[in-house]
Design a protein around this motif. Structure first.
Motif, mmCIF file in Angstrom:
data_model
loop_
_atom_site.group_PDB
_atom_site.id
_atom_site.type_symbol
_atom_site.label_atom_id
_atom_site.label_comp_id
_atom_site.label_asym_id
_atom_site.label_seq_id
_atom_site.Cartn_x
_atom_site.Cartn_y
_atom_site.Cartn_z
ATOM 1 N N ALA A 250 -30.651 -44.442 -8.562
ATOM 2 C CA ALA A 250 -30.979 -45.411 -9.625
ATOM 3 C C ALA A 250 -31.028 -46.824 -9.056
ATOM 4 C CB ALA A 250 -29.932 -45.344 -10.730
ATOM 5 N N ARG A 251 -30.048 -47.147 -8.193
ATOM 6 C CA ARG A 251 -30.015 -48.502 -7.620
ATOM 7 C C ARG A 251 -31.258 -48.754 -6.784
ATOM 8 N NH1 ARG A 251 -24.311 -48.405 -6.641
ATOM 9 N NH2 ARG A 251 -23.412 -49.711 -8.246
ATOM 10 N N ALA A 252 -31.653 -47.756 -5.986
ATOM 11 C CA ALA A 252 -32.811 -47.940 -5.112
ATOM 12 C C ALA A 252 -34.081 -48.114 -5.947
ATOM 13 C CB ALA A 252 -32.947 -46.741 -4.171
ATOM 14 N N GLU A 290 -35.128 -54.214 2.824
ATOM 15 C CA GLU A 290 -33.791 -53.764 2.410
ATOM 16 C C GLU A 290 -33.870 -52.685 1.330
ATOM 17 O OE1 GLU A 290 -31.990 -58.198 3.385
ATOM 18 O OE2 GLU A 290 -32.347 -57.583 1.318
ATOM 19 N N THR A 291 -34.876 -52.807 0.465
ATOM 20 C CA THR A 291 -35.040 -51.805 -0.593
ATOM 21 C C THR A 291 -35.351 -50.433 0.013
ATOM 22 O OG1 THR A 291 -35.727 -53.474 -2.144
ATOM 23 C CG2 THR A 291 -36.420 -51.244 -2.640
ATOM 24 N N SER A 298 -29.733 -43.430 0.020
ATOM 25 C CA SER A 298 -29.621 -42.462 -1.085
ATOM 26 C C SER A 298 -30.022 -41.075 -0.608
ATOM 27 C CB SER A 298 -30.547 -42.841 -2.237
ATOM 28 O OG SER A 298 -30.127 -44.014 -2.821
ATOM 29 N N PHE A 299 -31.087 -41.022 0.189
ATOM 30 C CA PHE A 299 -31.551 -39.723 0.692
ATOM 31 C C PHE A 299 -30.506 -39.096 1.624
ATOM 32 C CE2 PHE A 299 -36.401 -40.734 0.191
ATOM 33 C CZ PHE A 299 -36.254 -40.609 -1.184
ATOM 34 N N VAL A 300 -29.822 -39.929 2.417
ATOM 35 C CA VAL A 300 -28.788 -39.399 3.310
ATOM 36 C C VAL A 300 -27.689 -38.726 2.480
ATOM 37 C CG1 VAL A 300 -26.941 -40.057 4.915
ATOM 38 C CG2 VAL A 300 -29.204 -41.061 5.162
ATOM 39 N N VAL A 301 -27.248 -39.440 1.432
ATOM 40 C CA VAL A 301 -26.167 -38.914 0.591
ATOM 41 C C VAL A 301 -26.596 -37.596 -0.060
ATOM 42 C CG1 VAL A 301 -24.837 -39.348 -1.522
ATOM 43 C CG2 VAL A 301 -25.067 -41.134 0.190
ATOM 44 N N ILE A 302 -27.794 -37.584 -0.607
ATOM 45 C CA ILE A 302 -28.235 -36.377 -1.323
ATOM 46 C C ILE A 302 -28.436 -35.215 -0.342
ATOM 47 C CG2 ILE A 302 -30.766 -36.665 -1.390
ATOM 48 C CD1 ILE A 302 -28.562 -35.779 -4.337
ATOM 49 N N CYS A 318 -23.808 -46.431 0.642
ATOM 50 C CA CYS A 318 -24.841 -46.442 -0.382
ATOM 51 C C CYS A 318 -24.450 -47.387 -1.525
ATOM 52 C CB CYS A 318 -24.971 -45.010 -0.893
ATOM 53 S SG CYS A 318 -26.494 -44.647 -1.677
ATOM 54 N N LYS A 319 -23.198 -47.274 -1.975
ATOM 55 C CA LYS A 319 -22.709 -48.094 -3.092
ATOM 56 C C LYS A 319 -22.698 -49.574 -2.690
ATOM 57 C CE LYS A 319 -19.814 -50.011 -6.157
ATOM 58 N NZ LYS A 319 -19.224 -51.333 -6.152
ATOM 59 N N MET A 320 -22.129 -49.840 -1.503
ATOM 60 C CA MET A 320 -21.971 -51.224 -1.066
ATOM 61 C C MET A 320 -23.339 -51.891 -0.825
ATOM 62 S SD MET A 320 -20.262 -52.519 2.373
ATOM 63 C CE MET A 320 -21.862 -52.806 3.102
ATOM 64 N N TYR A 321 -24.200 -51.182 -0.114
ATOM 65 C CA TYR A 321 -25.500 -51.760 0.238
ATOM 66 C C TYR A 321 -26.332 -52.004 -1.024
ATOM 67 C CZ TYR A 321 -29.497 -52.859 3.118
ATOM 68 O OH TYR A 321 -30.519 -53.539 3.720
ATOM 69 N N GLY A 322 -26.347 -51.001 -1.907
ATOM 70 C CA GLY A 322 -27.168 -51.104 -3.124
ATOM 71 C C GLY A 322 -26.682 -52.216 -4.041
#
Ligand SMILES: Cc1cc2nc3c(=O)[nH]c(=O)nc-3n(C[C@H](O)[C@H](O)[C@H](O)COP(=O)(O)OP(=O)(O)OC[C@H]3O[C@@H](n4cnc5c(N)ncnc54)[C@H](O)[C@@H]3O)c2cc1C
Length: 391
Positions: A250-252, A290-291, A298-302, A318-322
């Motif tokens: 969602a953030r991305a 950056e986007t 996000s793709f790495v996490v998923i 992911c949380k921090m960067y986003g």
């Protein structure tokens, strides 16, 4: 790394997209129920969430018998992507936090009592975790619950409680054994916000909005049957998160849409004969790069989740960067808007794109605090992720 959908996922994406087109996009055009923007939007969102719920898509990971859809990690990801691309609501307040916890740790009676009304949106919940002295160091919380027969008597205070002023129920962490090591003396209770002894006081944020509150407990009685999991094991119950948003796609998606708006803004200014300086062009280009990084994280996490793993350092990245990126994008918009960004309403002088830039920036400030501050995410990346020693 493969970025394309498998044929099965492509088919699933098509199904979701059609559902979104039929029930959200077109409903937005047709919905004439109310004249005013607010109620019409609320109605539209409610009808939409009811439809998502009927499909089991409000709790896609849950078993069908509890109102879920038994979806795989990647199916959930595609659903989330498509809903966010369409700008459609994805969940009810706090459903993704308390619902999975009750489903995993609750008794059959607790599930039967709480899950169906939660999915139908008949009750609102709030999260009673943070206290004035316990935010990042949550396990140091002091709100006491003392057993008295088949009830607990709760005394103490919570803070930053989002939506407490509208909530029927709170899921709350309380200290039941003050002598045990701090993580081992906590119990997870479901507390009726109408119970005698509960006081809610508003906290107005810097953007002048009433989102969170202070909540005080004075001899509030909570039946023991409203405890989730074992007594003194509440810390481990509380850390249950099965949120299908963990990858934070969602953030991305929001970041990409906001960068697209920045580009339109800069183009509109150029078209109107007002030059966009080199520094602004460079800033917008940086935000675009950056986007893309945010999306890749996000793709790495998923990908880790899809292989059955549990992302740790990667989820923190992911949380921090986003969240920091959301602030940088809002900052770039403020730089572009200049003093016009202070305006809340269109006036003849200003460019429609710049309205509310300052307000939007203020709304991004909490992103790096809520759900674990950036400093805490960096600590996790450094210690658990990179194996660096604790300070
Ligand atoms: C919009 C929003 C909604 C929220 N909603 C809720 C809610 O519904 N329910 C709820 O329970 N809570 C909620 N919170 C609270 C949130 O969880 C806390 O604000 C957050 O955990 C930080 O805790 P704190 O505010 O006590 O700050 P503190 O923990 O006191 O931190 C203060 C500063 O010190 C830094 N710091 C602290 N410890 C360390 C460390 N070990 N190393 C380095 N730096 C450190 C922090 O990063 C921060 O900059 C919400 C917060 C926000 C912003």
């Amino acid at each position: 790394m493969r970025f394309q959908d498998t044929p099965e996922l492509a088919e699933w994406r098509g199904t979701v997209r059609k559902f979104v087109d039929d029930n959200w996009r077109l409903a937005g055009v047709r919905d004439e129920d109310e004249g005013m923007e607010g109620p019409r939007d609320e109605n539209r969102a409610k009808k939409w969430l009811d439809k998502l719920g009927a499909n089991g898509w409000l709790a896609p990971a849950w078993p069908r018998k509890y109102g879920g859809a038994d979806m795989s990690v990647l199916e959930q990801f595609v659903l989330s992507q498509e809903l966010h691309e369409a700008g459609a609501p994805t969940s009810r307040q706090m459903l993704n936090l308390v619902g999975p916890t009750i489903m995993l740790h609750g008794t059959e009676e607790q599930k039967a009592e709480h899950l169906p009304p939660m999915l139908r949106g008949e009750v609102a919940w709030c999260q009673g975790f943070s206290e004035p002295g316990s935010g990042s160091d949550l396990a140091s919380l002091q709100t006491r619950a003392v057993r008295d027969g088949d009830e607990y008597v709760v005394n103490g205070q919570k803070i930053w409680t989002s939506g407490a002023h509208r909530a029927n129920w709170m899921f709350v962490l309380t200290r039941t054994d003050p002598n045990a090591p701090k993580h081992r003396g906590i119990s997870y209770l479901l507390l009726d916000m109408k119970a005698p002894g509960v006081t809610v006081r508003p906290l107005i944020n810097m953007a002048n909005g009433h989102v969170f509150n202070e909540v005080f407990f004075e001899d509030v009685r909570v039946p023991v049957r409203n405890r989730i999991g074992e007594e003194n094991r509440g810390w481990y119950v509380g850390t249950t998160t099965l949120d299908f948003e963990r990858s934070n796609i969602a953030r991305a998606i929001t970041a990409r849409k906001n960068v697209e708006r920045l580009v339109s803004y800069a183009q509109a200014r150029t078209a109107a004969g007002s030059a966009v300086r080199q520094t602004f062009r460079n800033e917008i280009a940086d935000r675009a790069i950056e986007t893309s990084i945010c999306q890749l994280l996000s793709f790495v996490v998923i990908s880790i989740q899809a292989k059955g793993g549990v992302p740790n350092m990667e989820a923190s990245m992911c949380k921090m960067y986003g969240s920091e990126l959301s602030q940088r994008i809002a900052g770039t918009k403020m730089h572009l808007a200049g003093m016009y960004g202070q305006e809340r309403k269109a006036s003849g002088l200003q460019d429609a794109h710049s309205i509310n830039a300052a307000q939007e920036y203020m709304q991004t400030v909490p992103a790096t605090i809520a759900a674990g501050t950036s400093e805490i995410q960096r600590n996790i990346i450094a210690t658990r992720g990179l194996g660096l020693p604790r300070g």
